[in-house]
Structure formats: structure tokens, C-alpha cells
Design a protein around this motif. Structure first.
Motif, PDB file in Angstrom:
ATOM      1  N   HIS A 167      40.271  40.866  37.351  1.00 18.17           N
ATOM      2  CA  HIS A 167      39.614  39.581  37.188  1.00 18.17           C
ATOM      3  C   HIS A 167      40.538  38.252  37.991  1.00 18.17           C
ATOM      4  CE1 HIS A 167      36.954  40.460  34.101  1.00 18.17           C
ATOM      5  NE2 HIS A 167      37.635  41.151  33.451  1.00 18.17           N
ATOM      6  N   SER A 204      41.930  35.643  37.100  1.00 25.66           N
ATOM      7  CA  SER A 204      42.964  35.291  36.542  1.00 25.66           C
ATOM      8  C   SER A 204      44.050  36.205  36.699  1.00 25.66           C
ATOM      9  CB  SER A 204      42.721  34.858  34.915  1.00 25.66           C
ATOM     10  OG  SER A 204      42.221  36.079  34.222  1.00 25.66           O
ATOM     11  N   THR A 206      45.543  35.916  39.969  1.00 22.11           N
ATOM     12  CA  THR A 206      46.482  34.818  40.157  1.00 22.11           C
ATOM     13  C   THR A 206      47.649  35.050  39.504  1.00 22.11           C
ATOM     14  OG1 THR A 206      44.495  33.614  40.070  1.00 22.11           O
ATOM     15  CG2 THR A 206      46.310  32.450  39.627  1.00 22.11           C
ATOM     16  N   ARG A 207      47.910  35.600  38.307  1.00 20.80           N
ATOM     17  CA  ARG A 207      49.033  35.862  37.651  1.00 20.80           C
ATOM     18  C   ARG A 207      49.894  36.813  38.366  1.00 20.80           C
ATOM     19  NH1 ARG A 207      51.318  34.587  32.687  1.00 20.80           N
ATOM     20  NH2 ARG A 207      49.662  33.576  31.711  1.00 20.80           N
ATOM     21  N   THR A 238      52.201  33.591  39.706  1.00 25.69           N
ATOM     22  CA  THR A 238      53.036  33.352  38.661  1.00 25.69           C
ATOM     23  C   THR A 238      54.470  34.403  38.717  1.00 25.69           C
ATOM     24  OG1 THR A 238      51.177  32.883  37.261  1.00 25.69           O
ATOM     25  CG2 THR A 238      53.539  33.504  36.202  1.00 25.69           C
TER      26      THR A 238
END
Length: 102
Positions: A18, A20, A23-24, A28
Motif C-alpha cells: 500500500h 502508506s 511511504t513509511r 520514515t
């Protein structure tokens, strides 16, 4: 070593995660920058001192300290490696390079 394999697997299949999770991983945790110290100072390559005893014709013990290069092999045992063969990539090292490639 297992965590490097897991990081490689995540980088290899990142497009199926996914947005998200992507992105993590990339923003992050910054997986790519996380792998650079493992390539720069690999924990699966070490240099240690080894004491060799050589007995001469006299009764004195002559001990020589030599530096030995070792690499962690697939069976999780340290094996001696000649300095000429240090650039040969083991499976542990290949995981980081494959993760960076993907």
C-alpha cells in the motif's frame, strides 16, 4: 542477517505494498540509507589477531601476531579468507546490494 533478507524482500516487492507502507519504508525509515552502513562496514566481515607459535632451534618461543580476515558464511560460521578474496560477495553481502538495486 535475517533482517537484511527481510529488508531486501520488502524493497524487491515494494510496488505491491500500500502507498502508506511505501511511504513509511522510504520516507520514515529510509531503508536505502539504512543499508549504506552495512555495505560500508559489514558486520559479516572481520579482521582479528591470531598468534602463531614458531619454534626455533633454540629453546625460545617465538610468537608472531598476524591479522586474519574472516567472513561469515551461509552456515553462520566464520571462515578464514585470503585478502585477495575479500571482494568476493557472499550471500549475506548480496542481500544489501540486491535491496539497493530494487
Amino acid at each position: 542477517v535475517a533482517s537484511v533478507s527481510l529488508a531486501r524482500y520488502l524493497c524487491e516487492h515494494i510496488e505491491s505494498l500500500h502507498l502508506s507502507a511505501q511511504t513509511r519504508i522510504l520516507d520514515t525509515h529510509d531503508y536505502l540509507v539504512m543499508l549504506v552502513p552495512l555495505i560500508d562496514e559489514p558486520p559479516w566481515t572481520r579482521r582479528r589477531r591470531q598468534i602463531e607459535s614458531s619454534y626455533s632451534s633454540s629453546s625460545n618461543n617465538n610468537e608472531a601476531v598476524i591479522m586474519v580476515w574472516e567472513k561469515l558464511k551461509e552456515n553462520h560460521n566464520w571462515e578464514k579468507v585470503d585478502p585477495v578474496d575479500l571482494l568476493k560477495v557472499t550471500k549475506c553481502e548480496a542481500q544489501c546490494w540486491i535491496a539497493l538495486f530494487h
